[in-house]
Design a protein around this motif. Sequence first.
Motif, PDB file in Angstrom:
ATOM      1  N   GLY A 110     -11.383   4.324  16.568  1.00  0.00           N
ATOM      2  CA  GLY A 110     -11.177   3.994  17.969  1.00  0.00           C
ATOM      3  C   GLY A 110     -11.239   2.530  18.330  1.00  0.00           C
ATOM      4  N   ARG A 111     -11.376   1.637  17.342  1.00  0.00           N
ATOM      5  CA  ARG A 111     -11.550   0.225  17.682  1.00  0.00           C
ATOM      6  C   ARG A 111     -11.102  -0.692  16.544  1.00  0.00           C
ATOM      7  N   THR A 112     -10.314  -1.695  16.891  1.00  0.00           N
ATOM      8  CA  THR A 112      -9.932  -2.731  15.934  1.00  0.00           C
ATOM      9  C   THR A 112     -10.906  -3.889  16.089  1.00  0.00           C
ATOM     10  N   LEU A 113     -11.585  -4.227  15.004  1.00  0.00           N
ATOM     11  CA  LEU A 113     -12.572  -5.299  15.028  1.00  0.00           C
ATOM     12  C   LEU A 113     -11.957  -6.654  14.716  1.00  0.00           C
ATOM     13  N   HIS A 114     -10.893  -6.645  13.896  1.00  0.00           N
ATOM     14  CA  HIS A 114     -10.292  -7.912  13.467  1.00  0.00           C
ATOM     15  C   HIS A 114      -8.897  -7.611  12.943  1.00  0.00           C
ATOM     16  N   GLN A 115      -7.961  -8.525  13.231  1.00  0.00           N
ATOM     17  CA  GLN A 115      -6.644  -8.440  12.601  1.00  0.00           C
ATOM     18  C   GLN A 115      -6.076  -9.842  12.476  1.00  0.00           C
ATOM     19  N   GLU A 116      -5.369 -10.054  11.379  1.00  0.00           N
ATOM     20  CA  GLU A 116      -4.788 -11.369  11.116  1.00  0.00           C
ATOM     21  C   GLU A 116      -3.677 -11.240  10.086  1.00  0.00           C
ATOM     22  N   ILE A 117      -2.924 -12.313   9.963  1.00  0.00           N
ATOM     23  CA  ILE A 117      -1.945 -12.447   8.898  1.00  0.00           C
ATOM     24  C   ILE A 117      -2.412 -13.614   8.042  1.00  0.00           C
ATOM     25  N   THR A 118      -2.461 -13.381   6.746  1.00  0.00           N
ATOM     26  CA  THR A 118      -2.913 -14.423   5.832  1.00  0.00           C
ATOM     27  C   THR A 118      -1.891 -14.588   4.705  1.00  0.00           C
ATOM     28  N   LEU A 119      -1.873 -15.755   4.123  1.00  0.00           N
ATOM     29  CA  LEU A 119      -0.989 -15.988   2.978  1.00  0.00           C
ATOM     30  C   LEU A 119      -1.471 -15.145   1.805  1.00  0.00           C
ATOM     31  N   THR A 120      -0.541 -14.594   1.056  1.00  0.00           N
ATOM     32  CA  THR A 120      -0.890 -13.727  -0.068  1.00  0.00           C
ATOM     33  C   THR A 120      -1.772 -14.450  -1.078  1.00  0.00           C
ATOM     34  N   ASP A 121      -1.503 -15.735  -1.314  1.00  0.00           N
ATOM     35  CA  ASP A 121      -2.322 -16.451  -2.290  1.00  0.00           C
ATOM     36  C   ASP A 121      -3.745 -16.753  -1.777  1.00  0.00           C
ATOM     37  N   LYS A 122      -4.010 -16.498  -0.511  1.00  0.00           N
ATOM     38  CA  LYS A 122      -5.351 -16.665   0.064  1.00  0.00           C
ATOM     39  C   LYS A 122      -6.025 -15.312   0.331  1.00  0.00           C
ATOM     40  N   LEU A 123      -5.344 -14.212   0.006  1.00  0.00           N
ATOM     41  CA  LEU A 123      -5.822 -12.887   0.373  1.00  0.00           C
ATOM     42  C   LEU A 123      -7.197 -12.567  -0.207  1.00  0.00           C
ATOM     43  N   LEU A 124      -7.407 -12.818  -1.488  1.00  0.00           N
ATOM     44  CA  LEU A 124      -8.695 -12.462  -2.096  1.00  0.00           C
ATOM     45  C   LEU A 124      -9.857 -13.194  -1.444  1.00  0.00           C
ATOM     46  N   THR A 125      -9.648 -14.449  -1.093  1.00  0.00           N
ATOM     47  CA  THR A 125     -10.685 -15.207  -0.394  1.00  0.00           C
ATOM     48  C   THR A 125     -10.980 -14.580   0.961  1.00  0.00           C
ATOM     49  N   ARG A 126      -9.924 -14.223   1.709  1.00  0.00           N
ATOM     50  CA  ARG A 126     -10.127 -13.614   3.028  1.00  0.00           C
ATOM     51  C   ARG A 126     -10.802 -12.254   2.910  1.00  0.00           C
ATOM     52  N   VAL A 127     -10.407 -11.465   1.928  1.00  0.00           N
ATOM     53  CA  VAL A 127     -11.036 -10.157   1.735  1.00  0.00           C
ATOM     54  C   VAL A 127     -12.527 -10.343   1.451  1.00  0.00           C
TER      55      VAL A 127
ATOM     56  N   LYS B 208       1.261  -3.417  -6.162  1.00  0.00           N
ATOM     57  CA  LYS B 208       0.718  -3.300  -7.518  1.00  0.00           C
ATOM     58  C   LYS B 208      -0.070  -4.528  -7.953  1.00  0.00           C
ATOM     59  N   PRO B 209       0.454  -5.758  -7.762  1.00  0.00           N
ATOM     60  CA  PRO B 209      -0.354  -6.918  -8.176  1.00  0.00           C
ATOM     61  C   PRO B 209      -1.644  -7.041  -7.367  1.00  0.00           C
ATOM     62  N   ILE B 210      -1.587  -6.706  -6.083  1.00  0.00           N
ATOM     63  CA  ILE B 210      -2.788  -6.807  -5.257  1.00  0.00           C
ATOM     64  C   ILE B 210      -3.778  -5.705  -5.627  1.00  0.00           C
ATOM     65  N   ALA B 211      -3.271  -4.510  -5.893  1.00  0.00           N
ATOM     66  CA  ALA B 211      -4.146  -3.406  -6.311  1.00  0.00           C
ATOM     67  C   ALA B 211      -4.866  -3.755  -7.609  1.00  0.00           C
ATOM     68  N   ALA B 212      -4.192  -4.475  -8.495  1.00  0.00           N
ATOM     69  CA  ALA B 212      -4.840  -4.881  -9.746  1.00  0.00           C
ATOM     70  C   ALA B 212      -5.997  -5.852  -9.488  1.00  0.00           C
ATOM     71  N   LEU B 213      -5.883  -6.647  -8.432  1.00  0.00           N
ATOM     72  CA  LEU B 213      -6.936  -7.604  -8.088  1.00  0.00           C
ATOM     73  C   LEU B 213      -8.047  -6.973  -7.250  1.00  0.00           C
TER      74      LEU B 213
ATOM     75  N   VAL C  29      -7.759   1.703  -2.124  1.00  0.00           N
ATOM     76  CA  VAL C  29      -7.049   2.973  -2.204  1.00  0.00           C
ATOM     77  C   VAL C  29      -5.628   2.747  -1.704  1.00  0.00           C
ATOM     78  N   LEU C  30      -4.640   3.089  -2.529  1.00  0.00           N
ATOM     79  CA  LEU C  30      -3.236   2.979  -2.108  1.00  0.00           C
ATOM     80  C   LEU C  30      -2.895   4.129  -1.168  1.00  0.00           C
ATOM     81  N   ILE C  31      -2.256   3.790  -0.043  1.00  0.00           N
ATOM     82  CA  ILE C  31      -1.851   4.813   0.912  1.00  0.00           C
ATOM     83  C   ILE C  31      -0.385   4.601   1.285  1.00  0.00           C
ATOM     84  N   PRO C  32       0.303   5.670   1.703  1.00  0.00           N
ATOM     85  CA  PRO C  32       1.728   5.552   2.041  1.00  0.00           C
ATOM     86  C   PRO C  32       1.956   4.574   3.195  1.00  0.00           C
ATOM     87  N   GLU C  33       2.979   3.769   3.010  1.00  0.00           N
ATOM     88  CA  GLU C  33       3.308   2.738   3.992  1.00  0.00           C
ATOM     89  C   GLU C  33       4.629   3.043   4.708  1.00  0.00           C
ATOM     90  N   ALA C  34       5.251   4.144   4.374  1.00  0.00           N
ATOM     91  CA  ALA C  34       6.570   4.469   4.936  1.00  0.00           C
ATOM     92  C   ALA C  34       6.535   4.485   6.459  1.00  0.00           C
TER      93      ALA C  34
END
Length: 117
Positions: A19-36, A57-62, A67-72
Amino acid sequence: MLAIDPGSAKCGVAVVEPGRTLHQEITLTDKLLTRVSELRIQFSPTHIVLGDGTQSKPIAALLPDAVLIPEAYTSQRARERLRKNRPWWQRFLPLPQPYDDLVAVILAEDWLEANAG
């Protein structure tokens, strides 16, 4: 819960609880692990979900605990939500770009709905 809409150059990221979004942003893929890592410290999410689309797949490996979920159709649903939330006279104007962060919110909502209870 932390949700990620993966992409080759940028990723949508959201932290959502029922029922609530606490945070949302767009980040560069090469900065994703730091943001996570930072968001894990700040919000202590119990789960990480990752859309199964582009570049998942590359992000899931990192992020082996993700958990991978459908994005369709999540991008289409994000566009529809953006249109609905605009004043009636703006609904025919081009939508703001990008909106990967809203796609991440939708991924989180889908996972929460599927795993409620």
